[in-house]
Design an enzyme around this catalytic site. Structure first.
Site, short mmCIF file in Angstrom:
data_model
loop_
_atom_site.label_atom_id
_atom_site.label_comp_id
_atom_site.label_asym_id
_atom_site.label_seq_id
_atom_site.Cartn_x
_atom_site.Cartn_y
_atom_site.Cartn_z
N ASP A 68 0.85 -1.18 0.00
CA ASP A 68 0.00 0.00 0.00
C ASP A 68 0.90 1.25 0.00
O ASP A 68 1.72 1.43 0.90
CB ASP A 68 -0.89 -0.01 1.25
CG ASP A 68 -1.77 1.22 1.33
OD1 ASP A 68 -2.45 1.52 0.35
OD2 ASP A 68 -1.76 1.89 2.38
N THR A 101 -2.95 5.42 -4.01
CA THR A 101 -1.85 6.13 -3.34
C THR A 101 -0.53 5.94 -4.08
O THR A 101 0.27 6.87 -4.18
CB THR A 101 -1.71 5.65 -1.89
OG1 THR A 101 -1.69 4.22 -1.88
CG2 THR A 101 -2.88 6.12 -1.05
N THR A 102 -0.29 4.73 -4.60
CA THR A 102 0.94 4.50 -5.37
C THR A 102 0.88 5.27 -6.68
O THR A 102 1.88 5.87 -7.11
CB THR A 102 1.12 2.99 -5.65
OG1 THR A 102 1.06 2.28 -4.42
CG2 THR A 102 2.45 2.72 -6.32
N ASP A 399 -8.96 0.07 2.15
CA ASP A 399 -8.97 0.68 0.81
C ASP A 399 -10.26 0.33 0.07
O ASP A 399 -10.89 1.19 -0.54
CB ASP A 399 -7.77 0.19 -0.02
CG ASP A 399 -6.46 0.81 0.46
OD1 ASP A 399 -6.51 1.56 1.44
OD2 ASP A 399 -5.42 0.54 -0.15
#
Length: 560
Positions: A68, A101-102, A399
């Site tokens: 994550d 997020t990445t 998530d």
């Protein structure tokens, strides 16, 4: 006269403390860009279904295994001031949307990488910032234009759509092999919440090591681990139907005399009177609780052995030392309020639920409150082999829960797998050809940077990225809107028909945050760093006279 030809000596002006590092100019800007790219390289390989995990050991020796982006960025102790911006955008993406997020870190890094050559050639950063802001706005508007709206006409069909969005969020996580099991659980959990508020904090998550992942379960209500109990607890009933529930914040046990307590009495009967008074006080408290009609008594503070046995004799269940978070969730779910006294407790202060039970789950006993009337809430109980593994499952489910919540609030979806990025890239490339000047180059650079998402998906899966991107460009030029990377077939596919769906908000938020971060870093041309900022953080300085006060009184006996 001879002295007139000599240059006048200019006095040296010192503005900053000695040792302060003040770097500026183009070199500093390029240094900031390189620092950000180094951070991006740390999370690059975690993107997509074939992304790798990172094992991070902190200064306390705690191990975290995760892919994550937000978790990794949070655990990386980034000290470079410009690179910390990427940590902030990963956190904001996680808080706002929950996923992507990445992607947001990758995009920000690629935006900077694409214009590094222009900076070296002397292009003003303000020209680049203007072009990037324009391109980001065009991209966001285009996403809103092509996004598909989900109509909530048929509940079964809408539920199926939510499961597909949750499945896409889980496809890059450790739990992707159990996707069908967990998507059902996540959608059920979110649909149990109040559909107006959709407060994800009312979904409790409890971890129990041991068992298989399929042993995880969803409790329609509140569940918390059995607290410390005294003798007499075994005699209490362990299940009730429609019980009244009393929540307290008071201690129900006899207090032991302090070691240094002093009671002066003239007669033994006086001591007995003091003891009797203590017993009278606690018995009056217990009697007041029984008179309320409550069958389940919970307290944040200890409930002693006397009270435990007293309640057991009257068929009442009690639990002391309940964590504040769990007690607040129980009160929110069953109704009533936390009481700090046992006097004047009325019916409105009590809560109720359809069914209460204490149940063995794995190696732990849990108190379950089901069918809560006041607030719609639920609890996910997660099982698994290792503690680190269950922790990663919890992050993955968080998530997915956020994605389903966003789908319910913003019912616009787009296809994943790099399809949206390729379509926006093609649109911006076409637009850049209609304008002239440096802006054409900057918007073209923005368009190229968006291709990092499908390219990285291919690299992480071991595919030939050049070949697949060429095929994607050709398809999008022919008007195939939703073609993206097919991870399973090492090819390209219509990801909308394959049900690889994401909320449009994930994409718009990622592009907005990444472009803003890139513009922020490009607008910095000087870094002034205080030498003290690089030293380890020490505690606050001792106040004046503190040393004397600390040593004052040495040699005196400790008062007993």
């Amino acid at each position: 006269m001879a002295g007139r030809g000599l240059p006048l000596m200019q006095p040296q002006i010192i503005l900053l403390k000695e040792g302060t590092d003040a770097s500026q100019g183009r070199g500093q800007l390029l240094s900031n860009i390189n620092a950000c790219l180094a951070v991006v390289d740390a999370v690059r390989t975690t993107l997509g279904p074939r992304g790798m995990d990172k094992l991070i050991v902190d200064d306390k020796g705690d191990v975290t295994i995760s892919n994550d982006g937000a978790t990794i960025m949070k655990l990386l102790d980034v000290i470079h001031p410009a690179a910390k911006t990427l940590v902030d955008i990963a956190r904001s993406q996680d808080a706002e949307v929950g996923d992507g997020t990445t992607s947001v870190v990758l995009l920000a890094g690629e935006f900077l990488k694409e214009v590094r050559g222009y900076i070296e050639d002397g292009v003003s950063p303000h020209v680049i910032i203007k072009g990037y802001r324009n391109a980001a706005q065009l991209a966001i508007n285009k996403i809103k234009e092509i996004a598909i709206k989900i109509e909530r006409t048929d509940d079964d069909q809408f539920r199926d759509l939510l499961k597909k969005c949750a499945g896409t969020a889980m496809s890059s996580k450790l739990i992707h092999s159990h996707k069908d099991f967990f998507t059902n659980m996540v959608v059920n959990a979110v649909l149990k919440l109040d559909q107006e508020e959709l407060n994800e904090k009312l979904i409790g998550i409890k971890r129990i090591p041991g068992g298989a992942m399929e042993d995880s379960l969803l409790v329609d209500g509140v569940a918390f681990k059995k607290t410390f109990s005294y003798a007499g607890f075994e005699q209490q009933p362990k299940s009730f139907k429609h019980p009244k529930i009393l929540s307290l914040n008071i201690e129900l046990e006899l207090k032991a005399e302090k070691d240094n307590a002093e009671v002066r009495i003239d007669d033994v009967s006086e001591y007995q009177a003091i003891v009797d008074a203590e017993w009278t006080i606690i018995y009056s408290k217990l009697e007041a609780i029984v008179n309320t009609g409550a069958k389940v008594v919970l307290s944040r503070l200890p409930i002693g052995d006397l009270a435990t046995q007293y309640f057991a004799d009257r068929d009442i269940f009690c639990a002391g030392r309940v964590p504040a978070e769990d007690l607040n969730r129980v009160v929110n779910a069953v109704g009533g309020s936390i009481q700090t006294t046992v006097s004047n407790i009325e019916e409105k202060h009590l809560g109720t639920c359809d069914y209460f039970e204490e149940k063995q789950i794995g190696g732990e006993r849990f108190n379950l409150f089901e069918g809560c009337t006041a607030t719609k809430t639920c609890t996910l109980i997660l099982r698994g082999g290792a503690e680190q593994f269950i922790a990663e499952v919890e992050r993955s489910l968080h998530d997915a829960i956020m994605i389903v919540k966003r789908c319910l609030k913003n019912n616009l979806i787009v296809a994943g797998g790099g399809a949206t990025e390729m379509e926006i890239s093609k649109y911006l490339r076409d637009y850049s050809r209609t304008i002239e000047g440096k802006q054409q180059l900057i918007i073209g650079a923005f368009a190229r940077a968006l291709e990092i998402i499908p390219r990285q998906l291919c690299d992480n899966a071991g595919f030939d990225a050049t070949d697949i991107l060429n095929n994607l460009r050709m398809k999008h030029a022919q008007g195939a809107l939703w073609y993206g990377v097919d991870i399973n077939a090492e090819s390209i596919v219509d990801n909308y028909e394959k049900f690889v769906w994401e909320p449009a908000l994930v994409k718009t938020n990622a592009i907005a945050a990444a472009s803003e971060a890139a513009c922020l870093i490009l607008s910095v041309d000087e870094t002034v760093r205080n030498p003290a900022s690089e030293k380890p953080q020490a505690g606050p300085p001792m106040p004046r006279g503190g040393a004397q006060r600390a040593f004052r009184g040495r040699g005196r006996g400790i008062p007993r």
